[in-house]
Motif scaffolding. Structure first.
Motif, PDB file in Angstrom:
ATOM      1  N   LEU A  71       0.838  -1.202   0.000  1.00  0.00           N
ATOM      2  CA  LEU A  71       0.000   0.000   0.000  1.00  0.00           C
ATOM      3  C   LEU A  71       0.873   1.252   0.000  1.00  0.00           C
ATOM      4  N   TRP A  72       1.900   1.261   0.837  1.00  0.00           N
ATOM      5  CA  TRP A  72       2.837   2.391   0.838  1.00  0.00           C
ATOM      6  C   TRP A  72       3.435   2.586  -0.554  1.00  0.00           C
ATOM      7  N   LEU A  73       3.828   1.488  -1.176  1.00  0.00           N
ATOM      8  CA  LEU A  73       4.432   1.568  -2.500  1.00  0.00           C
ATOM      9  C   LEU A  73       3.433   2.112  -3.521  1.00  0.00           C
ATOM     10  N   SER A  74       2.196   1.654  -3.445  1.00  0.00           N
ATOM     11  CA  SER A  74       1.157   2.138  -4.362  1.00  0.00           C
ATOM     12  C   SER A  74       0.960   3.643  -4.214  1.00  0.00           C
ATOM     13  N   ILE A  75       0.972   4.124  -2.978  1.00  0.00           N
ATOM     14  CA  ILE A  75       0.812   5.558  -2.737  1.00  0.00           C
ATOM     15  C   ILE A  75       1.993   6.332  -3.307  1.00  0.00           C
ATOM     16  N   VAL A  76       3.201   5.789  -3.170  1.00  0.00           N
ATOM     17  CA  VAL A  76       4.379   6.428  -3.772  1.00  0.00           C
ATOM     18  C   VAL A  76       4.222   6.492  -5.289  1.00  0.00           C
ATOM     19  N   PHE A  77       3.818   5.384  -5.905  1.00  0.00           N
ATOM     20  CA  PHE A  77       3.644   5.345  -7.362  1.00  0.00           C
ATOM     21  C   PHE A  77       2.600   6.364  -7.820  1.00  0.00           C
ATOM     22  N   ILE A  78       1.451   6.388  -7.148  1.00  0.00           N
ATOM     23  CA  ILE A  78       0.377   7.309  -7.543  1.00  0.00           C
ATOM     24  C   ILE A  78       0.806   8.756  -7.340  1.00  0.00           C
ATOM     25  N   THR A  79       1.556   9.005  -6.273  1.00  0.00           N
ATOM     26  CA  THR A  79       2.052  10.365  -6.037  1.00  0.00           C
ATOM     27  C   THR A  79       2.974  10.808  -7.165  1.00  0.00           C
ATOM     28  N   ILE A  80       3.816   9.909  -7.653  1.00  0.00           N
ATOM     29  CA  ILE A  80       4.691  10.241  -8.782  1.00  0.00           C
ATOM     30  C   ILE A  80       3.856  10.638  -9.986  1.00  0.00           C
ATOM     31  N   LEU A  81       2.743   9.963 -10.195  1.00  0.00           N
ATOM     32  CA  LEU A  81       1.870  10.279 -11.323  1.00  0.00           C
ATOM     33  C   LEU A  81       1.152  11.616 -11.148  1.00  0.00           C
ATOM     34  N   CYS A  82       1.173  12.157  -9.940  1.00  0.00           N
ATOM     35  CA  CYS A  82       0.559  13.457  -9.671  1.00  0.00           C
ATOM     36  C   CYS A  82       1.544  14.606  -9.836  1.00  0.00           C
ATOM     37  N   THR A  83       2.780  14.310 -10.200  1.00  0.00           N
ATOM     38  CA  THR A  83       3.801  15.347 -10.312  1.00  0.00           C
ATOM     39  C   THR A  83       3.860  15.850 -11.746  1.00  0.00           C
ATOM     40  N   PRO A  84       4.510  16.998 -11.970  1.00  0.00           N
ATOM     41  CA  PRO A  84       4.701  17.475 -13.350  1.00  0.00           C
ATOM     42  C   PRO A  84       5.408  16.417 -14.170  1.00  0.00           C
ATOM     43  N   GLN A  85       4.897  16.150 -15.338  1.00  0.00           N
ATOM     44  CA  GLN A  85       5.450  15.082 -16.160  1.00  0.00           C
ATOM     45  C   GLN A  85       6.513  15.626 -17.103  1.00  0.00           C
ATOM     46  N   PRO A  86       7.549  14.845 -17.418  1.00  0.00           N
ATOM     47  CA  PRO A  86       7.848  13.572 -16.776  1.00  0.00           C
ATOM     48  C   PRO A  86       8.895  13.779 -15.678  1.00  0.00           C
ATOM     49  N   SER A 124      -0.233   9.682   8.706  1.00  0.00           N
ATOM     50  CA  SER A 124       0.954   8.969   8.218  1.00  0.00           C
ATOM     51  C   SER A 124       0.909   8.813   6.701  1.00  0.00           C
ATOM     52  N   ARG A 125      -0.294   8.592   6.141  1.00  0.00           N
ATOM     53  CA  ARG A 125      -0.424   8.512   4.672  1.00  0.00           C
ATOM     54  C   ARG A 125      -0.065   9.870   4.055  1.00  0.00           C
ATOM     55  N   MET A 126      -0.562  10.940   4.664  1.00  0.00           N
ATOM     56  CA  MET A 126      -0.278  12.277   4.164  1.00  0.00           C
ATOM     57  C   MET A 126       1.220  12.564   4.201  1.00  0.00           C
ATOM     58  N   ARG A 127       1.881  12.171   5.288  1.00  0.00           N
ATOM     59  CA  ARG A 127       3.321  12.383   5.388  1.00  0.00           C
ATOM     60  C   ARG A 127       4.058  11.625   4.287  1.00  0.00           C
ATOM     61  N   LEU A 128       3.593  10.428   3.957  1.00  0.00           N
ATOM     62  CA  LEU A 128       4.212   9.644   2.890  1.00  0.00           C
ATOM     63  C   LEU A 128       4.091  10.373   1.558  1.00  0.00           C
ATOM     64  N   VAL A 129       2.937  10.941   1.266  1.00  0.00           N
ATOM     65  CA  VAL A 129       2.734  11.654  -0.003  1.00  0.00           C
ATOM     66  C   VAL A 129       3.596  12.908  -0.060  1.00  0.00           C
ATOM     67  N   PHE A 130       3.552  13.729   0.993  1.00  0.00           N
ATOM     68  CA  PHE A 130       4.356  14.947   1.001  1.00  0.00           C
ATOM     69  C   PHE A 130       5.844  14.623   0.891  1.00  0.00           C
ATOM     70  N   SER A 131       6.292  13.594   1.592  1.00  0.00           N
ATOM     71  CA  SER A 131       7.705  13.220   1.543  1.00  0.00           C
ATOM     72  C   SER A 131       8.103  12.747   0.144  1.00  0.00           C
ATOM     73  N   THR A 132       7.206  12.026  -0.524  1.00  0.00           N
ATOM     74  CA  THR A 132       7.481  11.590  -1.894  1.00  0.00           C
ATOM     75  C   THR A 132       7.616  12.790  -2.824  1.00  0.00           C
ATOM     76  N   LEU A 133       6.728  13.758  -2.671  1.00  0.00           N
ATOM     77  CA  LEU A 133       6.812  14.973  -3.489  1.00  0.00           C
ATOM     78  C   LEU A 133       8.114  15.715  -3.246  1.00  0.00           C
ATOM     79  N   GLU A 134       8.547  15.743  -2.001  1.00  0.00           N
ATOM     80  CA  GLU A 134       9.806  16.420  -1.680  1.00  0.00           C
ATOM     81  C   GLU A 134      11.005  15.703  -2.302  1.00  0.00           C
ATOM     82  N   VAL A 135      10.912  14.387  -2.435  1.00  0.00           N
ATOM     83  CA  VAL A 135      12.012  13.621  -3.016  1.00  0.00           C
ATOM     84  C   VAL A 135      12.061  13.803  -4.531  1.00  0.00           C
TER      85      VAL A 135
END
Length: 266
Positions: free
Chosen positions: A170-185, A247-258
């Motif tokens: 689930l954590w991995l899925s959220i990371v993947f979906i967050t990447i798809l929410c970023t400016p492409q590519p 904790s889910r929100m922190r995972l998304v924000f942290s992914t965006l920061e990375v």
């Protein structure tokens, strides 16, 4: 040479990535990242048979600046060559980092999990493919060794539990979906296979998009938990506990920061 630019913010999953329109998108100008180029090398790939994580690095086009290693680069002490030679190794790498976050807390440990997830995404891995690898190891009775602590080694090993697999993926899925929410590519994916299952995509795309909106359009690093609970209620009919949502929100924000840092690092 493939060029990567990040000149805009995207408020939902880009339709050309998942081959369908998921949410109405809106673009807005944000501070652009430095132009970077991806240098590719001929090393075999574990997931998409195209690329290996050890075969690329990120380099600034501006020759006056130092080489950037802010994406898809693991900690110097991590033997990344071995970790990305097969789908099973990638699954083990992610699972060890997932456990490391639970055992030792977030912060840098969470960023390491996210970095491993970013590499898995770029290599063409899918959430269900890596879930299958973990399930196969669980059924075979494989024990996973804990990650080394700073300044010492460990020989602690333990078997995989079903609940751990579900939460890790689930954590991995959220990371993947967050990447798809970023400016492409923001991250180039070397596979046409969707990275997440339809079920998880439908469940979490709105959650991640709300946070991406706040990050790109308003420069926010946190949202009221209640806002995200309402999003969960609208999509699945129930909301998780506030601490879990946070904790889910922190995972998304942290992914965006990375993958798409918006502010200078201190």
């Amino acid at each position: 040479m493939l060029m990567v630019y990040a000149p805009r913010a995207v408020t939902c999953l880009d339709s050309h990535i998942l081959n369908e329109t998921l949410l109405p998108c809106k673009n807005t100008h944000v501070n652009s990242l430095n132009n970077v180029s991806i240098c590719l090398g001929p090393i075999r790939a574990p997931c998409s048979s195209i690329l290996s994580a050890s075969s690329f690095y990120w380099k600034s086009r501006n020759q006056l600046s130092s080489t950037k290693k802010w994406l898809c680069q693991m900690h110097d002490s991590i033997p990344s060559d071995d970790e990305y030679r097969s789908s099973r190794n990638i699954a083990i790498s992610l699972f060890r980092r997932y456990r490391n976050v639970l055992d030792r807390g977030g912060g840098d440990n969470l960023k390491e999990f996210i970095s491993a997830g970013v590499n898995a995404y770029a290599l063409g891995c899918t959430d269900e493919g890596l879930r299958k690898e973990l399930i196969d190891m669980k059924q075979s009775g494989v024990e996973i060794e804990a990650m080394e602590s700073y300044g010492g080694s460990t020989s602690l090993k333990s078997k995989i539990a079903s609940g751990e697999i579900d939460e890790c993926i689930l954590w991995l899925s959220i990371v993947f979906i967050t990447i798809l929410c970023t400016p492409q590519p923001t991250i180039v994916r070397w596979s046409s296979t969707p990275p997440v299952s339809d079920e998880e995509r439908l469940k979490w795309k709105g959650f991640c998009a709300v946070i991406a909106n706040a990050y790109y359009l308003r420069g926010m690093a946190w949202l009221p938990v209640k806002t995200l609970q309402l999003e969960q209620m609208a999509v699945v009919g129930q909301a998780e506990e506030p601490s879990v949502v946070a904790s889910r929100m922190r995972l998304v924000f942290s992914t965006l920061e990375v993958v798409s840092p918006q502010w200078p690092r201190v």
